[in-house]
Design an enzyme around this catalytic site. Sequence first.
Site, PDB file in Angstrom:
ATOM      1  N   CYS A 159     -48.085   8.160 -15.621  1.00  0.00           N
ATOM      2  CA  CYS A 159     -48.432   6.788 -15.261  1.00  0.00           C
ATOM      3  C   CYS A 159     -48.778   6.044 -16.546  1.00  0.00           C
ATOM      4  O   CYS A 159     -49.461   6.602 -17.412  1.00  0.00           O
ATOM      5  CB  CYS A 159     -49.634   6.815 -14.319  1.00  0.00           C
ATOM      6  SG  CYS A 159     -50.190   5.184 -13.809  1.00  0.00           S
TER       7      CYS A 159
ATOM      8  N   HIS B  98     -45.980   6.275  -5.454  1.00  0.00           N
ATOM      9  CA  HIS B  98     -46.855   6.174  -6.630  1.00  0.00           C
ATOM     10  C   HIS B  98     -47.206   4.703  -6.913  1.00  0.00           C
ATOM     11  O   HIS B  98     -48.384   4.373  -7.094  1.00  0.00           O
ATOM     12  CB  HIS B  98     -46.152   6.811  -7.844  1.00  0.00           C
ATOM     13  CG  HIS B  98     -46.892   6.664  -9.139  1.00  0.00           C
ATOM     14  ND1 HIS B  98     -47.382   7.743  -9.842  1.00  0.00           N
ATOM     15  CD2 HIS B  98     -47.242   5.552  -9.865  1.00  0.00           C
ATOM     16  CE1 HIS B  98     -48.012   7.296 -10.939  1.00  0.00           C
ATOM     17  NE2 HIS B  98     -47.926   5.974 -10.981  1.00  0.00           N
ATOM     18  N   GLU B  99     -46.178   3.842  -6.938  1.00  0.00           N
ATOM     19  CA  GLU B  99     -46.430   2.438  -7.276  1.00  0.00           C
ATOM     20  C   GLU B  99     -47.266   1.748  -6.193  1.00  0.00           C
ATOM     21  O   GLU B  99     -48.176   0.981  -6.502  1.00  0.00           O
ATOM     22  CB  GLU B  99     -45.114   1.680  -7.519  1.00  0.00           C
ATOM     23  CG  GLU B  99     -44.293   2.176  -8.705  1.00  0.00           C
ATOM     24  CD  GLU B  99     -45.096   2.393  -9.974  1.00  0.00           C
ATOM     25  OE1 GLU B  99     -46.063   1.662 -10.232  1.00  0.00           O
ATOM     26  OE2 GLU B  99     -44.757   3.339 -10.716  1.00  0.00           O
TER      27      GLU B  99
ATOM     28  N   HIS C 230     -50.992   2.190  -6.260  1.00  0.00           N
ATOM     29  CA  HIS C 230     -51.735   1.340  -7.205  1.00  0.00           C
ATOM     30  C   HIS C 230     -52.315   0.106  -6.502  1.00  0.00           C
ATOM     31  O   HIS C 230     -53.343  -0.419  -6.920  1.00  0.00           O
ATOM     32  CB  HIS C 230     -50.813   0.851  -8.330  1.00  0.00           C
ATOM     33  CG  HIS C 230     -50.624   1.832  -9.448  1.00  0.00           C
ATOM     34  ND1 HIS C 230     -51.646   2.248 -10.257  1.00  0.00           N
ATOM     35  CD2 HIS C 230     -49.524   2.474  -9.896  1.00  0.00           C
ATOM     36  CE1 HIS C 230     -51.187   3.103 -11.159  1.00  0.00           C
ATOM     37  NE2 HIS C 230     -49.893   3.261 -10.965  1.00  0.00           N
TER      38      HIS C 230
HETATM   39 NI    NI Z   1     -48.727   4.443 -12.219  1.00  0.00          NI
END
Ligand code: NI
Length: 179
Positions: free
Chosen positions: A100, A142-143, A146
């Site tokens: 990341c 994953h994105e 966030h």
């Molecule tokens: Ni990330």
Amino acid sequence: MGILKIARMGHPVLSGSSKKVEDPTAPEIKKLVSDMVETMEDAPGIGLAAPQVHQPLRIVIFKVPELRVLEKKQALPLTVLINPVIEVLTEDTEKGIEGCLSLPGMSGVVPRFSHIGYHGFDTNGKKIEREARDFHARVVQHECDHLDGVLYPMRMTDLSSFGFVEEMEKQNQNRTMKE
Ligand code: NI
């Protein structure tokens, strides 16, 4: 146009919940997305979420490089996803290595759902709706994490695989040399 500063783990902008974008076609959103693309390409990275550039808005960008998929047709050019929603289509998970831009130099093994559906909007207000598997599903999860203040170490089930890429590569090299 400009390269933006990337927030690192520990900065509060990464741990909050991001706000819905009221108008995905607004000029300031187009400008932010264009700066995010430039920032991601410069890093370089394959995904970036708006809170990582200090903007707590529900926007992610990502791509699926040919190197990460088994078949070329599974690769995806840059995708912009505003107000994304994920639907999990299987309870099956698979483990894979993640990094990341907010944890520079580090990586770890993270379990993710292997098959998801997702939808969202681009900066023209056009709806994007897709099904994703494997690496594609991983990068989207994953994105989107966030946007809810979740960083990949928080999803790890075995922290022994978490560490600095440089150190782990050294270990691998030593092992190869000895064998
Ligand atoms: Ni990330």
